[in-house]
Scaffold this motif. Structure first.
Motif, short mmCIF file in Angstrom:
data_model
loop_
_atom_site.label_atom_id
_atom_site.label_comp_id
_atom_site.label_asym_id
_atom_site.label_seq_id
_atom_site.Cartn_x
_atom_site.Cartn_y
_atom_site.Cartn_z
N ILE A 1 0.85 -1.19 0.00
CA ILE A 1 0.00 0.00 0.00
C ILE A 1 0.88 1.24 0.00
O ILE A 1 1.46 1.60 1.01
CB ILE A 1 -0.94 0.01 1.22
N LYS A 2 0.99 1.87 -1.15
CA LYS A 2 1.86 3.04 -1.28
C LYS A 2 1.05 4.34 -1.26
O LYS A 2 1.33 5.25 -0.52
CB LYS A 2 2.66 2.97 -2.59
N ASP A 3 0.04 4.42 -2.12
CA ASP A 3 -0.75 5.63 -2.25
C ASP A 3 -2.23 5.27 -2.30
O ASP A 3 -2.60 4.16 -2.65
CB ASP A 3 -0.38 6.38 -3.54
N LEU A 4 -3.05 6.25 -2.00
CA LEU A 4 -4.49 6.07 -2.09
C LEU A 4 -4.88 5.96 -3.56
O LEU A 4 -4.49 6.79 -4.39
CB LEU A 4 -5.20 7.26 -1.45
N ASP A 5 -5.63 4.94 -3.90
CA ASP A 5 -6.04 4.70 -5.28
C ASP A 5 -7.38 5.40 -5.55
O ASP A 5 -8.44 4.79 -5.53
CB ASP A 5 -6.15 3.19 -5.52
N THR A 6 -7.32 6.72 -5.78
CA THR A 6 -8.56 7.48 -5.97
C THR A 6 -9.34 7.06 -7.21
O THR A 6 -10.57 7.07 -7.17
CB THR A 6 -8.29 9.00 -5.97
N LYS B 1 -14.39 4.75 -9.17
CA LYS B 1 -15.03 3.72 -9.99
C LYS B 1 -16.03 2.89 -9.18
O LYS B 1 -17.11 2.55 -9.65
CB LYS B 1 -13.97 2.81 -10.60
N TYR B 2 -15.67 2.54 -7.94
CA TYR B 2 -16.50 1.66 -7.13
C TYR B 2 -17.18 2.38 -5.97
O TYR B 2 -17.62 1.74 -5.00
CB TYR B 2 -15.67 0.49 -6.61
N SER B 3 -17.34 3.68 -6.07
CA SER B 3 -17.89 4.47 -4.96
C SER B 3 -19.31 4.04 -4.57
O SER B 3 -19.73 4.25 -3.44
CB SER B 3 -17.88 5.95 -5.28
N ASP B 4 -20.03 3.42 -5.48
CA ASP B 4 -21.38 2.97 -5.17
C ASP B 4 -21.40 1.57 -4.53
O ASP B 4 -22.45 1.05 -4.21
CB ASP B 4 -22.25 2.97 -6.43
N LYS B 5 -20.22 0.97 -4.35
CA LYS B 5 -20.15 -0.40 -3.84
C LYS B 5 -19.34 -0.54 -2.56
O LYS B 5 -19.31 -1.62 -1.97
CB LYS B 5 -19.54 -1.31 -4.90
N GLY C 1 -9.39 12.17 4.91
CA GLY C 1 -9.91 13.36 4.23
C GLY C 1 -9.95 13.19 2.73
O GLY C 1 -10.90 13.62 2.06
N ALA C 2 -8.95 12.52 2.18
CA ALA C 2 -8.91 12.29 0.73
C ALA C 2 -10.02 11.34 0.29
O ALA C 2 -10.63 11.54 -0.76
CB ALA C 2 -7.54 11.75 0.32
N VAL C 3 -10.29 10.33 1.10
CA VAL C 3 -11.37 9.40 0.79
C VAL C 3 -12.71 10.15 0.78
O VAL C 3 -13.50 10.03 -0.15
CB VAL C 3 -11.42 8.21 1.79
N THR D 1 -12.93 12.39 -2.23
CA THR D 1 -13.11 11.60 -3.46
C THR D 1 -14.56 11.16 -3.61
O THR D 1 -15.09 11.10 -4.72
CB THR D 1 -12.18 10.37 -3.47
N LEU D 2 -15.21 10.88 -2.50
CA LEU D 2 -16.61 10.44 -2.55
C LEU D 2 -17.60 11.60 -2.50
O LEU D 2 -18.77 11.40 -2.28
CB LEU D 2 -16.88 9.46 -1.40
N GLY D 3 -17.11 12.82 -2.69
CA GLY D 3 -17.99 13.97 -2.79
C GLY D 3 -18.21 14.73 -1.51
O GLY D 3 -19.18 15.48 -1.39
N GLY D 4 -17.36 14.57 -0.55
CA GLY D 4 -17.45 15.37 0.67
C GLY D 4 -18.19 14.71 1.81
O GLY D 4 -17.78 14.76 2.94
N SER D 5 -19.31 14.08 1.52
CA SER D 5 -20.03 13.35 2.56
C SER D 5 -20.79 12.23 1.87
O SER D 5 -21.15 12.33 0.72
CB SER D 5 -20.98 14.27 3.32
#
Length: 107
Positions: A22-27, A32-36, A53-55, A58-62
């Motif tokens: 695990i090196k970096d966050l895979d945004t 791609k899978y934000s609905d799952k 915070g990045a997660v 990436t998912l739109g703030g909330s």
């Protein structure tokens, strides 16, 4: 755990593997899978760092897919029955909301 050489070796091996893999966050993957996917964060978790915070960003703030535990649940929640139950109850709610399982009937 500290009195068990096998447990200590296993924990160190797992930590080493995580640091190598695990090196970096895979945004792009998150997007791609934000609905799952769902996230359960402890109120204080020194293992998560700035990626939380990045997660969320990436998912739109909330999102209803992100739960921040308001209690004392630790990163290693599986160690105690009380914390395991709390996380399991949240997962059960997510499954019911996604309609993957039937909701419990109210008695």
């Amino acid at each position: 755990m500290l009195r068990s050489p096998i447990a200590v070796t296993s924990a160190l091996r797992m930590a080493r593997d995580e640091m190598e893999v695990i090196k970096d966050l895979d945004t792009p993957l998150l997007t791609k899978y934000s609905d799952k996917i769902y996230f359960y964060y402890a109120l204080k978790d020194d293992w998560v760092g700035q990626e939380k915070g990045a997660v969320i960003a990436t998912l739109g703030g909330s999102s209803e897919r992100i739960t921040e535990d308001p209690t004392d649940t630790p990163h290693a929640f599986v160690i105690t029955k009380r914390h395991s139950r709390r996380v399991a109850e949240q997962c059960s709610l997510w499954l019911q909301e996604s309609e993957l399982v039937k909701k419990k009937s109210q008695s």
